[in-house]
Enzyme design. Sequence first.
Site, PDB file in Angstrom:
ATOM      1  N   HIS A 324      14.984 -31.013 -25.830  1.00 22.51           N
ATOM      2  CA  HIS A 324      14.597 -32.065 -24.885  1.00 22.51           C
ATOM      3  C   HIS A 324      15.676 -33.138 -24.866  1.00 22.51           C
ATOM      4  O   HIS A 324      16.010 -33.713 -25.901  1.00 22.51           O
ATOM      5  CB  HIS A 324      13.259 -32.682 -25.294  1.00 22.51           C
ATOM      6  CG  HIS A 324      12.499 -33.288 -24.161  1.00 22.51           C
ATOM      7  ND1 HIS A 324      13.047 -34.212 -23.307  1.00 22.51           N
ATOM      8  CD2 HIS A 324      11.217 -33.092 -23.725  1.00 22.51           C
ATOM      9  CE1 HIS A 324      12.153 -34.570 -22.398  1.00 22.51           C
ATOM     10  NE2 HIS A 324      11.028 -33.897 -22.626  1.00 22.51           N
ATOM     11  N   HIS A 408      19.302  -7.890 -23.393  1.00 18.77           N
ATOM     12  CA  HIS A 408      18.919  -8.268 -22.028  1.00 18.77           C
ATOM     13  C   HIS A 408      18.786  -9.782 -21.932  1.00 18.77           C
ATOM     14  O   HIS A 408      18.354 -10.439 -22.887  1.00 18.77           O
ATOM     15  CB  HIS A 408      17.602  -7.595 -21.630  1.00 18.77           C
ATOM     16  CG  HIS A 408      17.590  -6.112 -21.834  1.00 18.77           C
ATOM     17  ND1 HIS A 408      18.262  -5.247 -21.000  1.00 18.77           N
ATOM     18  CD2 HIS A 408      17.005  -5.341 -22.789  1.00 18.77           C
ATOM     19  CE1 HIS A 408      18.081  -4.003 -21.419  1.00 18.77           C
ATOM     20  NE2 HIS A 408      17.333  -4.043 -22.506  1.00 18.77           N
TER      21      HIS A 408
END
Length: 513
Positions: A324, A408
């Site tokens: 954050h 992936h």
Amino acid sequence: MSTSSHHPSAAHSGATVEIRPPRPPLPNFLTSVKLKYVKLGYHYLMSHLLTLCLLPLIAVTAVNLSQLNLDDIGKLYNHLQYNVITVMALSGAALIGTTAYLMTRPRPIFLVDYSCYRPPDDLKVKFDVFMERSRLHGGFNESALEFQRKILERSGLGEETYLPEALHSIPPVPSMAAARKEAEDVMFGALDNLFESTKVNPKDIGILVVNCSLFNPTPSLSSMIVNKYKLRGNIKTFNLGGMGCSAGVIAVDLAKDMLQVHRNTYAVVVSMENITQNWYFGNKKSMLIPNCLFRVGGAASLLSNKSADKRRAKYKLLHTVRTHCGADDTAFNCVYQEEDGARKVGVSLSKDLMAIAGSALKANITTLGPLVLPISEQVLFFASLVARRVMDSKMKPYIPDFKLAFDHFCIHAGGRAVIDELEKNLQLSDEHVEPSRMTLYRFGNTSSSSIWYELAYTEAKGRMKKGNRVWQIAFGSGFKCNSAVWKAVRSVKPSDSNPWADCIHKFPVKISV
């Protein structure tokens, strides 16, 4: 075929001398051996360094044990008898320690299955239809219309994305009732498929987490789901609002923490965005971009802490990392919902957005790297950091190879520029970013659910094999960058409800610049 040549005999000997040309030299292995193979060998060595160091100790122990005879074993037994109190104390301590470890260790969290909502075909919006409806609305001036046209052409979106029913009307009718209908269609559509594929009774759900940034009605979205499926009275429900496109990972992280506390239960996570009441009808260009990118979509996933579900689950959750940057004013204001000069509400995107996203990504992968990267990459990164501090601060930093940690990548399909930057900075291949590009092209920016459409694309292509690791990474207002890491429990085949099921053969498509 002869390679020899005959010359006249030397004058002093009168004999014919056969002279053969010199053999070609051996290849220079220092230049012919590809560096990537040397690097792979180094990675293998460093990753298995501890095992290799233990091998001599194991060998010495095995040799000593093999030399024990019956007398030695008898002496060892007598020694233990004379120290029975010590042996019992050590055994008790080991038993208590093992029990404490088993009771306090994090419970494995499994992703049993998930479902992505696919809207009906009559909600598809082609570029010319989009521009025609915008022009017919009458609220956009020519400059705003031309700006939207250029954004669409460069956005990476295709001609088959979806807009809600209310925005297909002429004129649009963005009412509360229409917004509720969009929410119900998306949430219930995804959940119906999820319950059907998993055969789970909705009353067995103990935890429900719903995230939607811009639409937060009363009763809440989570209450709408409880009412629809008649969920049990003691269910733990959470409704996350205003947390942007990365809230899907936040919701998974919250569900994970709740599953550590509540034993033997299921958690359902629903990730979506609502467009109906959040379409911008003004002319401020920084607030027009979301109109061109955001489209209808949503996903529902079923998480479990039941050990019995390991056999049928698709994935195991390994890590969630949340970053954050809201303490910084520039980061806080770069995605901001506000009114323009004409008091029309929209979401404004700052020109600093990409720079802020880059800083948030850097902070996130700095935390994530030690959790997932092989030791070799961590050593190289640390050595590069020390060298830059001690020798030359302008030295190019070493970028860890995250392809060694993940098979992936599901990069939030927030826009073409976001995907381009991550592809370049993480040195990914076209195939690595293909799910993100194709999701943006086929479904547009579906906010927090886009990473699930990307995972579904990978499955539909038959690329998900047992043991493969997946990195889901998303960015959101605030400003936040969040990651989730999954490991495939088995080779995953696409389900009948996969949103790509009937069109995967068309992809990938080439996207014009």
